[in-house]
Design an enzyme around this catalytic site. Structure first.
Site, PDB file in Angstrom:
ATOM      1  CG  ASN A  23      -0.674  -0.098   2.234  1.00 25.23           C
ATOM      2  OD1 ASN A  23       1.687   0.297   3.038  1.00 25.23           O
ATOM      3  ND2 ASN A  23      -0.880   0.076   3.237  1.00 25.23           N
ATOM      4  CG  ASP A  98       7.781 -15.352  16.213  1.00 27.62           C
ATOM      5  OD1 ASP A  98       8.300 -15.723  17.533  1.00 27.62           O
ATOM      6  OD2 ASP A  98       8.982 -15.001  15.663  1.00 27.62           O
ATOM      7  CG  ASP A 199      11.152 -14.453  21.149  1.00 24.87           C
ATOM      8  OD1 ASP A 199      11.411 -13.995  20.015  1.00 24.87           O
ATOM      9  OD2 ASP A 199      10.976 -13.756  22.249  1.00 24.87           O
ATOM     10  CD  GLU A 255      14.860 -16.655  19.421  1.00 26.68           C
ATOM     11  OE1 GLU A 255      16.260 -15.339  19.147  1.00 26.68           O
ATOM     12  OE2 GLU A 255      13.897 -16.184  20.318  1.00 26.68           O
ATOM     13  CG  HIS A 328      13.903 -12.047  13.260  1.00 26.07           C
ATOM     14  ND1 HIS A 328      14.419 -13.048  13.619  1.00 26.07           N
ATOM     15  CD2 HIS A 328      13.747 -11.093  14.113  1.00 26.07           C
ATOM     16  CE1 HIS A 328      13.906 -12.890  14.843  1.00 26.07           C
ATOM     17  NE2 HIS A 328      13.451 -12.293  14.899  1.00 26.07           N
ATOM     18  CG  ASP A 329      16.765 -11.539  16.176  1.00 28.16           C
ATOM     19  OD1 ASP A 329      16.347 -11.065  16.288  1.00 28.16           O
ATOM     20  OD2 ASP A 329      16.454 -13.034  16.925  1.00 28.16           O
TER      21      ASP A 329
HETATM   22  C1  NOJ Z   1      14.068 -12.582  20.098  1.00 29.45           C
HETATM   23  C2  NOJ Z   1      13.525 -12.740  19.153  1.00 29.45           C
HETATM   24  O1  NOJ Z   1      14.092 -13.184  17.569  1.00 29.45           O
HETATM   25  C3  NOJ Z   1      14.116 -10.891  18.390  1.00 29.45           C
HETATM   26  O2  NOJ Z   1      14.119 -10.198  17.106  1.00 29.45           O
HETATM   27  C4  NOJ Z   1      13.499 -10.257  19.648  1.00 29.45           C
HETATM   28  O3  NOJ Z   1      14.307  -8.998  19.392  1.00 29.45           O
HETATM   29  C5  NOJ Z   1      13.560 -11.390  21.502  1.00 29.45           C
HETATM   30  N1  NOJ Z   1      13.495 -12.124  21.623  1.00 29.45           N
HETATM   31  C6  NOJ Z   1      13.150 -10.195  21.845  1.00 29.45           C
HETATM   32  O4  NOJ Z   1      11.557 -10.642  21.784  1.00 29.45           O
END
Ligand code: NOJ
Length: 559
Positions: A23, A98, A199, A255, A328-329
């Site tokens: 958008n 997630d 998470d 995770e 993404h981290d």
């Molecule tokens: C792990 C996630 O992958 C990360 O992106 C996030 O900042 C932290 N947990 C806190 O939720």
């Protein structure tokens, strides 16, 4: 070994904010994802792991949730979500959500109530402590710099936040909190989702004595060392499993920061009492500096092999591995341990992919990895968006631990924003990601590296991933075979063997730009092994043992 659909799947992670904007507001969204489902179908993946799309004030890009049963304004509506889910299912693609339940946003109604007074019914939903000698209750540091405790004027107490102060930790000791979480999960399962990525789930159970943490070169105690794999974490996950997970045919991946092999055998045991698999982080933590995450020393290949091989062999038949280089981290692995130069980028991307995708476990592809996307050339702090990098930049430089220039260098190498630049769809302005102003810079290399160009070229990184995924569907040995590392000390070549019944695979991946010699193991030498996949038209390995720059070749031997 027991077969399961989630063992045979390839998972693709979408970070919605950076995936595709429908958008023109500069932020990726759900309709953008729906518009790219055919692209993902063509790639051949089975499952999408969707980073959080719930209502959120976005202090940590959606990992701070203010309503678990609603959609973030920037991403669209619940109708958009339902359409995306239905369209994905129509194409045989599953959706994994997630699940962020170690903490909520401070704007979640539970926290708003909790902080309002000491006798509020939800006070005990979070972790509140009195000051000790007028200070924080212990030395724990937040993963995003500073103390993990925030003083709240209103009631004169501290609350715990292992991440930003807008992410207060939930109190899992409270049965009511667990019930709320399980009810919410059930609501999503009833909607028809296909699983959860959980998470920082290894952090939900805190030692109720709240002991100080070791300093480990940081300004605050390394809280990860005391909060991971806490005393009741397995009990909580078993309860979750009984009350929710076991009732649905879904997949789960935890995770699990700080997970050891022994702990992983509990989280992801094949008895199915907790989760299906875990993310471990040892291989991406090898380049830690002396003060924690920040540094830019590349790990040695032998170290990577050692860690990966330990997980491969020790979980075999007992639990199940997830396989990932990127998320993404993490920065782009191609820039971190591969070669992202114009000359070698494609070969190196394919070599990394081969090395990972031929292992035992469930592979994860992070958006753009299938295109060989690279780290971004961030130069100034105002180009950054990630709370972790920005906070660390100031904290470390103000404390005199690193200079600002050093921090910028480390962030360029390791910062999370490297993974968060928009997916490069084509060579039009903003890489075809948005018609507006992107929320974070687009990597300027999009004119060379983009999906449109790669889809049109048969030998692209995209088509190589497509082939790797297809092979996994054809050969059980890739999913289930036993793993055996070759030449652990070799710093140039990562080679291993897989075996299943009479079948054998030889996987040889070069990590260097020089030509290198490789000793073909006896069981393959002079045998009629067939090439399953290679990033070169021809491999000389079976002829003279020579590997070309960043060559990756896989052979199969039937008996
Ligand atoms: C792990 C996630 O992958 C990360 O992106 C996030 O900042 C932290 N947990 C806190 O939720």
């Amino acid at each position: 070994m027991k077969k399961a659909w989630w063992k045979e799947s390839v998972i693709y992670q979408i970070y919605p904010r950076s995936f595709c904007d429908s958008n023109g507001d500069g932020i990726g969204d759900l309709n953008g994802i729906t518009s790219k489902l055919d692209y993902l179908k063509e790639l051949g993946i089975d499952v999408i792991w969707l980073s959080p799309v719930y209502k959120s004030p976005n202090d940590d890009n959606g990992y701070d949730i203010s309503d678990y049963q609603d959609i973030m304004d920037e991403f669209g509506t619940m109708e958009d979500y339902d359409r995306m889910l239905a369209e994905a299912h129509k194409r045989g693609i599953k959706i994994v959500m997630d699940l962020v339940v170690n903490h909520t946003s401070d704007e979640h109604r539970w926290f708003v109530e909790s902080r309002s007074s000491k006798d509020n019914a939800k006070r005990d939903y979070y972790i509140w402590k009195d000051p000790v000698d007028g200070k924080e209750p212990n030395n724990w540091g937040s993963c995003f710099s500073g103390s993990a405790w925030e003083f709240d004027e209103q009631t004169g107490m501290y609350y715990l936040h292992l991440f930003s102060k807008k992410q207060p930790d939930l109190n899992w000791e409270n049965p009511q909190v667990r019930k709320e979480v399980f009810d919410m999960m059930t609501w999503w399962c009833e909607k028809g989702i296909d699983g959860f990525r959980m998470d920082v789930i290894s952090m939900i159970s805190k030692d109720q004595s709240f002991p100080d943490a070791p300093l480990n070169g940081g300004l605050y105690g390394d809280s990860g060392k005391v909060v991971c794999n806490g005393p009741r974490v397995h009990e909580f996950l078993q309860e979750m499993n009984q009350k929710v997970l076991s009732k649905y045919d879904i997949m789960t991946v935890g995770e699990c920061a700080g997970v050891t092999i022994e702990e992983a055998k509990k989280y992801a045991n094949s008895d199915g009492k907790e989760l299906n698999m875990v993310f471990q982080f040892e291989h991406v933590d090898l380049d830690m500096g002396e003060h924690g995450k920040w540094g830019d020393q590349r790990p040695k290949l032998s170290q990577i092999k050692k860690v990966m091989s330990k997980w491969q062999t020790e979980l075999d038949e007992v639990a199940w591995n997830s396989l990932f280089w990127c998320n993404h981290d993490q920065p782009r692995m191609l820039s971190r341990i591969g070669n992202d130069s114009e000359e070698y980028r494609e070969r190196s991307a394919k070599s990394l992919a081969t090395c990972l995708h031929m292992m035992q476990g469930t592979p994860y592809i992070y958006q753009g990895e299938e295109l060989g996307m690279t780290n971004a050339p961030f130069e100034t702090i105002d180009q950054l968006r990630d709370i972790e990098s920005i906070n660390a930049y100031y904290e470390m430089s103000e404390a005199g631990i690193y200079t600002k220039e050093e921090m910028m260098r480390f962030i360029r190498y390791k910062g999370r924003d490297n993974a968060r630049t928009p997916v490069q769809w084509d060579d039009s302005e903003n890489a075809g990601f948005t018609t507006g102003t992107p929320w974070i810079m687009v990597n300027p290399n999009y004119r060379q590296i983009n999906a449109k160009e790669e889809l049109a070229r048969p030998d692209s990184v995209f088509h190589y991933y497509q082939k790797l995924i297809a092979l996994r569907k054809q050969y059980d040995i890739i999913v289930y075979g036993k793993y055996q590392l070759l030449d652990p000390e070799d710093e140039q070549v990562y080679a291993y063997i897989r075996t299943l019944g009479e079948e054998k695979l030889l996987v040889v991946c070069s990590f260097v730009k020089e030509e290198v010699k490789f000793d073909v193991p006896e069981m393959f030498a002079g045998k009629d092994a067939k090439v399953l996949i290679s990033n070169y038209e021809e491999s000389d390995v079976m002829k003279n043992g020579m590997l070309q720059p960043y060559e990756a070749t896989v052979w199969i031997l039937k008996n």
